[in-house]
Structures are given as C-alpha cells and as structure tokens.
Design a protein around this motif. Structure first.
Motif, PDB file in Angstrom:
ATOM      1  N   ASP A 120       0.535   1.195  -4.157  1.00 24.96           N
ATOM      2  CA  ASP A 120      -0.873   1.528  -4.392  1.00 24.96           C
ATOM      3  C   ASP A 120      -1.214   2.981  -4.089  1.00 24.96           C
ATOM      4  O   ASP A 120      -1.915   3.631  -4.868  1.00 24.96           O
ATOM      5  CB  ASP A 120      -1.757   0.591  -3.568  1.00 24.96           C
ATOM      6  N   THR A 121      -0.719   3.476  -2.975  1.00 21.45           N
ATOM      7  CA  THR A 121      -1.046   4.860  -2.648  1.00 21.45           C
ATOM      8  C   THR A 121      -0.398   5.851  -3.628  1.00 21.45           C
ATOM      9  O   THR A 121      -1.079   6.751  -4.111  1.00 21.45           O
ATOM     10  CB  THR A 121      -0.678   5.174  -1.183  1.00 21.45           C
TER      11      THR A 121
ATOM     12  N   ASP B  24      -9.285   8.016  -1.392  1.00 21.63           N
ATOM     13  CA  ASP B  24      -8.465   7.350  -2.401  1.00 21.63           C
ATOM     14  C   ASP B  24      -7.734   6.119  -1.873  1.00 21.63           C
ATOM     15  O   ASP B  24      -7.713   5.079  -2.533  1.00 21.63           O
ATOM     16  CB  ASP B  24      -7.470   8.347  -2.999  1.00 21.63           C
ATOM     17  N   THR B  25      -7.143   6.247  -0.703  1.00 25.45           N
ATOM     18  CA  THR B  25      -6.413   5.095  -0.173  1.00 25.45           C
ATOM     19  C   THR B  25      -7.356   3.936   0.194  1.00 25.45           C
ATOM     20  O   THR B  25      -7.093   2.794  -0.183  1.00 25.45           O
ATOM     21  CB  THR B  25      -5.528   5.514   1.010  1.00 25.45           C
TER      22      THR B  25
ATOM     23  N   LEU C  89       0.839  -1.203   0.000  1.00 26.88           N
ATOM     24  CA  LEU C  89       0.000   0.000   0.000  1.00 26.88           C
ATOM     25  C   LEU C  89       0.873   1.251   0.000  1.00 26.88           C
ATOM     26  O   LEU C  89       0.619   2.210  -0.740  1.00 26.88           O
ATOM     27  CB  LEU C  89      -0.910  -0.019   1.228  1.00 26.88           C
TER      28      LEU C  89
ATOM     29  N   LEU D 249       4.261  14.359  -1.792  1.00 26.77           N
ATOM     30  CA  LEU D 249       3.109  13.770  -1.111  1.00 26.77           C
ATOM     31  C   LEU D 249       3.218  12.250  -1.086  1.00 26.77           C
ATOM     32  O   LEU D 249       2.964  11.596  -0.067  1.00 26.77           O
ATOM     33  CB  LEU D 249       1.815  14.193  -1.821  1.00 26.77           C
TER      34      LEU D 249
ATOM     35  N   THR E 266      -2.460   5.859  -6.678  1.00 28.40           N
ATOM     36  CA  THR E 266      -3.784   6.477  -6.573  1.00 28.40           C
ATOM     37  C   THR E 266      -3.662   7.996  -6.499  1.00 28.40           C
ATOM     38  O   THR E 266      -4.594   8.715  -6.859  1.00 28.40           O
ATOM     39  CB  THR E 266      -4.555   5.880  -5.380  1.00 28.40           C
ATOM     40  N   ILE E 267      -2.520   8.463  -6.063  1.00 35.65           N
ATOM     41  CA  ILE E 267      -2.266   9.909  -6.138  1.00 35.65           C
ATOM     42  C   ILE E 267      -2.209  10.331  -7.598  1.00 35.65           C
ATOM     43  O   ILE E 267      -2.770  11.344  -8.002  1.00 35.65           O
ATOM     44  CB  ILE E 267      -0.942  10.267  -5.423  1.00 35.65           C
TER      45      ILE E 267
ATOM     46  N   LEU F 190      -6.914  11.954   0.055  1.00 39.60           N
ATOM     47  CA  LEU F 190      -6.141  10.719  -0.048  1.00 39.60           C
ATOM     48  C   LEU F 190      -6.458   9.786   1.120  1.00 39.60           C
ATOM     49  O   LEU F 190      -6.657   8.577   0.939  1.00 39.60           O
ATOM     50  CB  LEU F 190      -4.647  11.058  -0.054  1.00 39.60           C
TER      51      LEU F 190
ATOM     52  N   ARG G  55      -3.583   8.696 -10.084  1.00 43.62           N
ATOM     53  CA  ARG G  55      -4.873   8.410 -10.720  1.00 43.62           C
ATOM     54  C   ARG G  55      -5.767   9.640 -10.782  1.00 43.62           C
ATOM     55  O   ARG G  55      -6.297   9.998 -11.827  1.00 43.62           O
ATOM     56  CB  ARG G  55      -5.576   7.289  -9.964  1.00 43.62           C
ATOM     57  N   ARG G  56      -5.955  10.238  -9.647  1.00 46.92           N
ATOM     58  CA  ARG G  56      -6.858  11.396  -9.535  1.00 46.92           C
ATOM     59  C   ARG G  56      -6.612  12.422 -10.636  1.00 46.92           C
ATOM     60  O   ARG G  56      -7.549  12.983 -11.196  1.00 46.92           O
ATOM     61  CB  ARG G  56      -6.667  12.011  -8.158  1.00 46.92           C
TER      62      ARG G  56
ATOM     63  N   THR H 255      -8.252   2.233  -2.953  1.00 43.03           N
ATOM     64  CA  THR H 255      -7.183   1.477  -3.592  1.00 43.03           C
ATOM     65  C   THR H 255      -6.898   0.183  -2.832  1.00 43.03           C
ATOM     66  O   THR H 255      -6.409  -0.797  -3.408  1.00 43.03           O
ATOM     67  CB  THR H 255      -5.924   2.351  -3.758  1.00 43.03           C
TER      68      THR H 255
END
Lengths: 207, 207
Positions: A169-170, B169-170, A165, A192, A173-174, B165, A176-177, B173
DNA sequence: AATTAAATAGAGGGGCCTCTCTAAAACGGG
DNA sequence: CCCGTTTTAGAGAGGCCCCTCTATTTAATT
C-alpha cells in the motif's frame, strides 16, 4: 477453415488501457475502443460479450502482470519465494516494495489503472470466471504476505496489515501522487519505497 | 420580495456525496441528484450552471472540510499550528496522521470521495474560482508540511515528500483498503496510522 | 469449385444524460 | 391588491452509449 482474425484481443485491451489512463475507467466505452483500434463496434462485441467483460479483462490482465513481477521480487531473484523469505525476509520485503515502484515506472499507463479499484471497472457486473481470477490473485497475495509475516518474526513479528502496508500500500501511494497528475516518478522513488518498507516493518531483529 | 427557496444547495451536495460514495463520481448525474432530492432537474441547474460546477462544489466542500480538521490536528489542540509544531513536531505529525483516519471514520461517505482524485470529478471542466480554491488548499497543505519539515530537523530532517507520505498519504491508504470495499475501519486503524507516521519520520532526535 | 466456419462490417433501436426553454408559483414592497 | 423577483416545475431536444441484428468477406477443407 475460417477467416483469419484481423484485430487481436490484445489490441482492444491496449486501447482500453490507454483510454482509462487518459480519462479514467469510464472512458472505456465500446465505441471509443473500437474507434481507437479502427474497428467497427461489432468487432469489439465479437471478442467481448459485454462491456463488463472487456473491463474485467483489462483489469485482470493488468493486475496479474503486476502480481507476477511482485511475487518474483518477493522471491528476490531466485524461483522460490519461501526460501528467500526465510533467508532474508527484510530484504525480500524491501525488494517487493521497490518492485511496485519500478513496475509503475516501466508501465505508467497500467499503473494508473491499478490506482483505481476493481469496483471502478464494473466488478459488480463481471462474469463468474473473472471474479474467480480476481479472488485467486487476492488469495495468493494474502498467502505471500502471511509467509513473509511469519518469516519476519515467529512470535513478535508485525501483524499482517502492517506488512501489507509496508510492501504494497505505501509503495503504491508513493506512485499515486505522481501518476495521478501525469508526472514521471522522481528518480529516488524506488529508494523511498524500499526504505519506507523497512521503517514500517520496524528495526527488529530481522537481519 | 422573492419566492423562498425550497431546496437548499447543501441538500443537492449531500445527495451527490451519497451517490458518489455508492457508485463512484460518474454516478453523480444531474438527473440522479434531482431524483434523490425529489426536485425537478431544472432546480439543480438553477443552483449549478453545469454538471462540472456541481462536481467541483462537491469535491471542494469535502476536501476543505477535511483539511480544516487536519490543520487543527497538526496544531494539536490549540489554534496555532506553528507553535505546536515547534514545540513537539513529532506529536503534531502523529496527531495529523491520526486525524486522517478519525475523520474518515466519522465521515465514511466523504472519505470515499477523497480516495478519488479531483480529476475524477471533472476538474478539467471546472470554472476558474473552483480551480483557485483547489490551488489554495494545495498551497496551504504544502506550507504546513514545509513548516513541519523544518521543525522536525533544522538540517538533517526528512525531505518534504517523506513527511507528506507520513502524515497524509500513508494514513489515507490505510483508510483506502477498507473504505473501498465498504467495510468499517478496524478499531486500531488510528493507532496504526499514528505509529506508521512516527516510524516513517525516523526515530530521530525529535522528542 | 462448392462448402462451411469464423470474422468483419455497420446500421439502428432503446435508453440515459446534459442542458435549454417556457410557464407557473410564491413571496415582499408599494 | 398588484408588481417584480426569485424559484419551482417539467417538457423536450440533441447527443452519446450499449447492445443487437443482419449482411458480407475470407480462407481452409472437401
């Protein structure tokens, strides 16, 4: 002893990436790829026996390029990930998380592919070698995570899913947005991702 | 004074959800939906003027159901999110993050839709009212995040993107990794999401 | 120059998908 | 019982897509 190729395989793949980034994996049609390159559809089928084979290659080329840099980042500069992971595991984790964002910034179209899954690239219809390549990449990432995991704390370190994660993954996903709406990544995205990774791994005795 | 409807709108939407969960948004074809319900294609077009309208409705119904529960969780049991957010902002954030996972566990098929984006549901072709509903939901979430943000720290609180996040988001994910391969969520997924949210918000003076 | 292998070139079959159009069915009100 | 309205019902047109198949071109080798 043969006619020289006029269209390189990579040209077809590049066109496919462009199409998928613009309108999703389903936009990768054999006709669209051929048209984008300026070749007849027959030439596409000369390189790829079926659409699934093209999709597999697009996906695998992208993922493998991404992973290569990720492994390097996890190794923090030098060539041996293990040594670096042992020496400064938290710094290595941070570098890996940052790399996810940096790579996406450098390759926005490829990043947009990565946000889909291999299933969206018709994985069910992939030829056997493609499946093996995907499996191999998956395995190597799992291995790297396990090593990092062990380096972070011999006994009380965070579990593998927590490390995944934090370092994959995190950060993704940052990305992704922003990528999903075609925007550029903000300047502090790398920071970040790096900070978030450290937070998620806990303020333990790592370094 | 009219023939009673035989197929309910929701039956078509349910069938569409099922199709998308199994094979992605592109599997939502008018013919496939009609067949799944046992209706002729004309009946589908009687409810939805075009495929894009069906896709919009599937997406919006799912997202709005998700958001409703999310707002409630952020409000931590009672009806007023603001009061709860003021009283115990970190607990509210944790509850919201946990809800994302819990809702996904309770609605695995709908969760699999949420992991795509509205663009994959032909957002570019949506009718105007659909776009407005999407915009409104987006706005309300942004508002809630801003409020939470303010409650967490008047001056030195984390920035909005960091809060997003942590509470959206997290958690999403975490869900993604499992839903994408059709696996059930592990038992501790909610806990992981909740703890991760707290970690990402920092160990500040919140509570 | 003849041969041969590799590659281009593009037409077209078969299938699925979106959407339209006409006909018929099912109900309530007069 | 008949009318008006809503809905079902389903055939089919038009388009795009995957893939196949048969030429034809091109260049190195003999």
């Amino acid at each position: 002893m043969a006619r020289p190729p006029r269209y390189d395989v990579s040209r077809f793949l590049d066109a496919a990436v462009e199409l998928a980034a613009a309108s999703g994996p389903s936009a990768i049609t054999m006709a669209a790829v051929a048209k984008a390159v300026g070749a007849p559809s027959g030439s596409v089928y000369h390189r790829f026996p079926a659409r699934a084979a093209l999709l597999a290659e697009v996906w695998l080329r992208t993922v493998e390029d991404f992973q290569e840099g990720w492994f390097a980042a996890l190794g923090s500069g030098d060539g041996d990930p293990r040594a670096a992971a042992r020496g400064a595991p938290r710094a290595a984790a941070r570098a890996a998380a940052v790399h996810v964002v940096a790579w996406s910034r450098a390759h926005p179209r490829e990043a947009s592919l990565l946000l889909y899954g291999s299933a969206d690239f018709a994985r069910d219809d992939w030829p056997e070698p493609g499946l093996r390549r995907a499996e191999e990449g998956h395995r190597r990432v799992g291995e790297a995570v396990a090593e990092l995991c062990a380096a972070l704390g011999a006994e009380a370190g965070p579990a593998a899913d927590r490390v995944t994660l934090a370092v994959i993954d995190t950060p993704l996903t940052i990305v992704r947005r922003h990528v999903r709406r075609g925007q550029e990544l903000p300047a502090h995205a790398e920071e970040l991702a790096g900070e978030s990774a450290l937070l998620l791994l806990g303020e333990g005795p790592g370094v």
